[in-house]
Design a protein around this motif. Structure first.
Motif: not given
Length: 284
Positions: A157-183
């Motif tokens: 829903t962030y786009g509907e509120r007029g916000l922009v994405k700076l970073l997807d922390l899940g994508e960062w984790w996956e690219a860095t550690y090549h593992a699924p993200l444990p939340l």
């Protein structure tokens, strides 16, 4: 003395993934070794209760696990872990790397996995303001924070509120550690009788299986606790955060959880418990 009570409090959040997973267990639709009384609260409140050891079984952020791993062990079932499910860092407008480094960031709790991931990236070194996850976007929009870390349905829903994405922390984790993200994971106090631990783990897995097989059973319960969320957002939330890892962490899921916990434990100067982070994986 081991806890063997037939009546037990279960901590869960009102988020659709938790209400989806636990509905059948809480409403007697699957066999259970004990009667569960739900304690429903924001995950950061659940984290705080776990820090005090007050809940025998509860959902927590993986980010708090380094602080409680001597008191609690991780169950195989009920987790929020997967691919493409990470928290997002959002702002009113794009920020340069220099501006990101000093930005005031609103976070959904200092003990959350989201906050730990933000630290691990090394990109955001400014002050952090802790608040309920549902207040983060408002804090960014009204200028109290330069950026915010959004979790749960915020990613839809962030786009509907007029916000922009700076970073997807899940994508960062996956690219860095090549593992699924444990939340988030479900933990159980180490003083609970081992036989009961195994039975509870099986009951949670059975509750999720029932939810997948009979989704109409839990629809009203999920809707009642999802508050203002539309059915479309609610279903997207469940698809994103309830995965095969929610049925059983398995070897890959356990490795991902342990990797994130090791990062947090190292920052605290702590070692993992000699007995390990996880309950035995038997399900028969």
């Amino acid at each position: 003395m081991a806890v063997t009570s037939p009546d037990m409090v279960l901590g869960l959040s009102p988020c659709p993934n938790d209400t989806f997973i636990f509905h059948a267990l809480l409403h007697g639709l699957v066999p259970s070794p004990c009667h569960f009384r739900p304690h429903m609260a924001d995950v950061e409140e659940l984290n705080a209760l776990a820090l005090r050891g007050e809940l025998p079984v509860t959902k927590i952020s993986v980010g708090v696990l380094p602080h409680i791993m001597d008191t609690y062990a991780v169950l195989s079932a009920g987790s929020a872990l997967g691919w493409g499910c990470g928290p997002l860092v959002v702002a009113r407008e794009a920020l340069s790397p220099e501006a990101q480094r000093t930005a005031r960031v609103a976070v959904p709790g200092l003990m959350t996995t989201a906050n730990q991931l933000l630290t691990l990236t090394g990109r955001f070194q400014g002050p952090r303001d802790e608040m309920l996850f549902s207040h983060v976007m408002d804090a960014v929009l009204d200028g109290r924070a330069d950026a915010g870390v959004i979790i749960h349905e915020g990613r839809f829903t962030y786009g509907e509120r007029g916000l922009v994405k700076l970073l997807d922390l899940g994508e960062w984790w996956e690219a860095t550690y090549h593992a699924p993200l444990p939340l988030g994971v479900i933990v159980i106090r180490r003083d609970v009788d081992p036989a009961l631990v195994q039975a509870i783990d099986r009951a949670i897995a059975a509750s999720l299986a029932h939810a997948w097989e009979c989704p109409a059973d839990s629809a009203d319960y999920i809707r009642a606790h999802a508050q203002e969320l539309s059915d479309e957002v609610t279903q997207a939330h469940i698809r994103t955060f309830v995965t095969e890892f929610s049925r059983d962490l398995g070897e890959r899921g356990r490795e991902a959880v342990q990797r994130l916990v090791e990062q947090g434990a190292a920052a605290l100067g702590r070692s993992l418990p000699a007995e390990g982070l996880f309950v035995p994986a038997a399900r028969a």
